[in-house]
Structures are given as structure tokens and as C-alpha cells.
Enzyme design. Structure first.
Site, PDB file in Angstrom:
ATOM      1  CG  ASP A  45      18.756  -4.236 -34.643  1.00 44.70           C
ATOM      2  OD1 ASP A  45      17.737  -4.558 -35.267  1.00 44.70           O
ATOM      3  OD2 ASP A  45      19.913  -4.457 -35.047  1.00 44.70           O
ATOM      4  CE  LYS A  93      17.934  -7.236 -41.073  1.00 49.36           C
ATOM      5  NZ  LYS A  93      18.614  -7.585 -39.816  1.00 49.36           N
ATOM      6  CD  GLN A 153      21.501  -9.715 -39.474  1.00 51.49           C
ATOM      7  OE1 GLN A 153      21.104  -8.573 -39.658  1.00 51.49           O
ATOM      8  NE2 GLN A 153      20.676 -10.715 -39.275  1.00 51.49           N
TER       9      GLN A 153
HETATM   10  N1  GUN Z   1      19.244 -11.325 -36.382  1.00 47.64           N
HETATM   11  C1  GUN Z   1      17.970 -11.791 -36.451  1.00 47.64           C
HETATM   12  N2  GUN Z   1      17.081 -10.763 -36.355  1.00 47.64           N
HETATM   13  C2  GUN Z   1      17.812  -9.649 -36.213  1.00 47.64           C
HETATM   14  C3  GUN Z   1      17.462  -8.287 -36.058  1.00 47.64           C
HETATM   15  O1  GUN Z   1      16.298  -7.878 -36.030  1.00 47.64           O
HETATM   16  N3  GUN Z   1      18.528  -7.426 -35.950  1.00 47.64           N
HETATM   17  C4  GUN Z   1      19.825  -7.832 -35.955  1.00 47.64           C
HETATM   18  N4  GUN Z   1      20.782  -6.926 -35.808  1.00 47.64           N
HETATM   19  N5  GUN Z   1      20.167  -9.099 -36.084  1.00 47.64           N
HETATM   20  C5  GUN Z   1      19.171 -10.002 -36.216  1.00 47.64           C
END
Ligand code: GUN
Length: 311
Positions: free
Chosen positions: A120, A53, A97
């Protein structure tokens, strides 16, 4: 039949290239978009995702701010680190996350991320917007899947979609997004009776379970579109051979590295029975990152324009 590969890497590149002029415009008007990424502890898979990311931010010229609190942090302490980000005019998006360590109340933490920075779309406000189909940031993985189905011109309206998994991150938002495109949607989960029978009804089957080999040939209607959200790292040679033995290149890679990444769907069944499918790796994973970048840019634009829509 051999299914067409739905190439997540290609679609992810397209989405990110389309963001470049918008990022340039934001830069020219004020400053580069900025994303704060909070990674708690040392979860190896999360570390890999967060690295990807942050690299994507860097490649596009989005500023990233990293917070790495220790794995034994309390819910209250974590919240006290997030609150300043929610007041910082230099931060457009905040990503915490998932999964968080067991001692942390993830829903409580998420509720402290303000809707205007909830990149998100996990918070109550933006989940409400999703239910109402109002514009707002959407959970990145299901949003990426919808974007891919759209770009591959896969019809959704009137078709039967089956989503296996009911997480807040993927299963539930996925089902709502398919519903908004007029699919007839079934959500299956660990208590579903006759899972294979339900899945065989699917014109579009989305597997978001988190377990290798959960979906096999008996779950797939010939000609279905199969989207595999799973990301399971396997080290058991017998299991890897069972799933990837037909693929010499993948077996060679496994022999070298000692592990193999597979989804929730048995790869050979998916290839042979579907009309189109997302491979693992290279299917859904890259789309999640592209949509995270898109959501960050969207929030930065809303901030610049006095956030008139959505949140
Ligand atoms: N863990 C797995 N997928 C995601 C996501 O799209 N966002 C976040 N914050 N954590 C994750």
C-alpha cells in the site's frame, strides 16, 4: 456541458491485462506473486473491499493469503501476527485493510510491515520515497487516479489541482503525486475556510472527504475535471432521491436493494459542470484494486531481481 465519463472499470481491466505477462514471467522464473491480506474484525465495507481484492488476485493468478483476526485484538497481538509474514520468503506483499478498530494503533501496525512488502505504500520508508519521487510502491487509490488521468491524456502540468481531504491513504499522497506532475496543488480539509471558493479554483478537483453531498455545484468550476473518491452507502430515501432522483435506473436499483452507493460529489452537478468526471460506482474504486495488483507484481519482481530499485 456534459462531462466525459472517466471509466475506471475499463482502465482497471487494461492495467490488469498488462500485468498478465509479467505474472507469467514470475511464475516461469520462480513462483506466482503472493499477497497477504489482513482484515481485522467485521467492518462490512472492508469485508466487501477485501473480497474484491482477493477475487482480483484469483482472476490474475496471484496467490492470496488471508488473515482474519477478531475485532477486539490488541495492537501487540496484531503485530505478532504480521511479523511472521514480514519474514516469509513466500510472501511478496502485505496489506492491512484500513480502517482498523479504534483500540489499535494503526501507525504502529503499519510500521511493522517491512518496506519490501508494503504493498500500500503506507509505511514511513515508502512515504519518504514518495516525497522524494523515488520509485517504490505508491498508495493504490491516488496511484490509480494518476494512471487514469494519464491514460485519458488529461493535462496536469501547470494546472491548479485541489485535493479535498488530508488522509495518509488518499489526500496527502494524491497531493504529492499531482505536485510531481507539476500541478499547482492546494490541499483542503475540515478547517479550510471558504471551501467552495477554494474548490472553484480547481482545474482538477479531487474529493476524498467521505461524506455524501460534501461537494455541490457551488464547488465546481465549469469545465473542471472532477475525481470523486468517496464511497458512501446511503439508505435515507429522501437523500437518495435528492442525489439520484434524475436517474431512473439508479432509483429502481435503490427501490430493490434499499441502499445506494454515492461519492462525495453531487452526481448531477458533476455531470453537468465538469469536462470529465469519475462516476460512483465504476470510477476510482476499480483503479484501487488494479494498482494493488500492480504493486504486488512490482514487489514480486523486485524480490526476484534482488530489489535493486526503490525499497
Ligand atoms: N482502506 C481504504 N482504502 C484502502 C487501501 O487502499 N488500502 C488499505 N490497506 N486499506 C484501505
Amino acid at each position: 456541458m456534459t462531462g466525459v465519463v472517466l471509466d475506471g472499470k475499463k482502465i482497471s481491466r487494461e492495467i490488469q491485462e498488462e500485468l498478465r505477462p509479467r505474472i507469467e514471467a514470475l511464475r516461469a522464473a520462480k513462483r506466482a506473486p503472493a499477497l497477504a491480506v489482513v482484515l481485522v474484525g467485521e467492518n462490512p465495507a472492508s469485508q466487501i473491499y477485501v473480497r474484491s481484492k482477493i477475487k482480483a488476485c484469483h482472476d490474475l493468478g496471484i496467490r492470496s493469503i488471508e488473515l482474519r483476526p477478531p475485532g477486539d485484538i490488541s495492537t501487540e497481538e496484531l503485530i505478532s501476527q504480521i511479523v511472521p509474514l514480514t519474514k516469509d520468503p513466500e510472501v511478496d506483499g502485505i496489506l492491512v485493510q484500513m480502517p482498523l478498530p479504534k483500540q489499535i494503533d494503526a501507525d504502529k501496525v503499519t510500521s511493522y510491515v517491512d518496506p519490501m512488502r508494503d504493498v500500500d505504500g503506507f509505511g514511513t520508508h515508502n512515504l519518504g520515497s514518495l516525497v522524494l519521487n523515488d520509485p517504490a510502491p505508491r498508495a493504490c487509490t491516488p496511484a490509480g487516479i494518476m494512471e487514469m488521468l494519464k491514460r485519458y491524456r488529461i493535462p496536469i502540468a501547470g494546472r491548479h489541482a485541489v485535493v479535498v481531504g488530508r488522509s495518509n491513504i488518499v489526500g496527502k499522497p494524491m497531493a504529492l503525486m499531482l505536485l510531481h506532475e507539476n500541478a499547482t496543488v492546494t490541499i483542503c480539509h475540515s478547517r479550510t475556510k471558504n471551501l467552495a471558493e477554494e474548490c472553484r479554483r480547481a482545474d482538477i478537483l479531487v474529493a476524498a472527504i467521505g461524506k455524501a453531498e460534501a461537494i455541490t455545484a457551488e464547488h465546481i468550476k465549469p469545465g473542471a475535471v472532477v475525481v470523486d473518491v468517496g464511497m458512501n452507502r446511503l439508505t435515507d430515501p429522501a437523500q437518495v432521491h435528492r442525489l439520484l432522483g434524475h436517474d431512473p435506473a439508479r432509483m429502481a436499483a435503490f427501490a430493490k436493494s434499499g441502499s445506494a452507493l454515492v461519492g462525495d460529489v453531487e452526481p448531477r452537478a458533476m455531470q453537468e459542470l465538469s469536462s470529465a468526471y469519475t462516476p460512483v460506482p465504476g470510477g476510482v474504486g476499480p483503479l484501487t484494486i488494479a494498482m494493488l495488483m500492480a504493486n504486488t507484481v512490482l514487489l514480486a519482481e523486485m524480490r526476484l531481481n534482488g530489489r535493486s530499485s526503490g525499497c
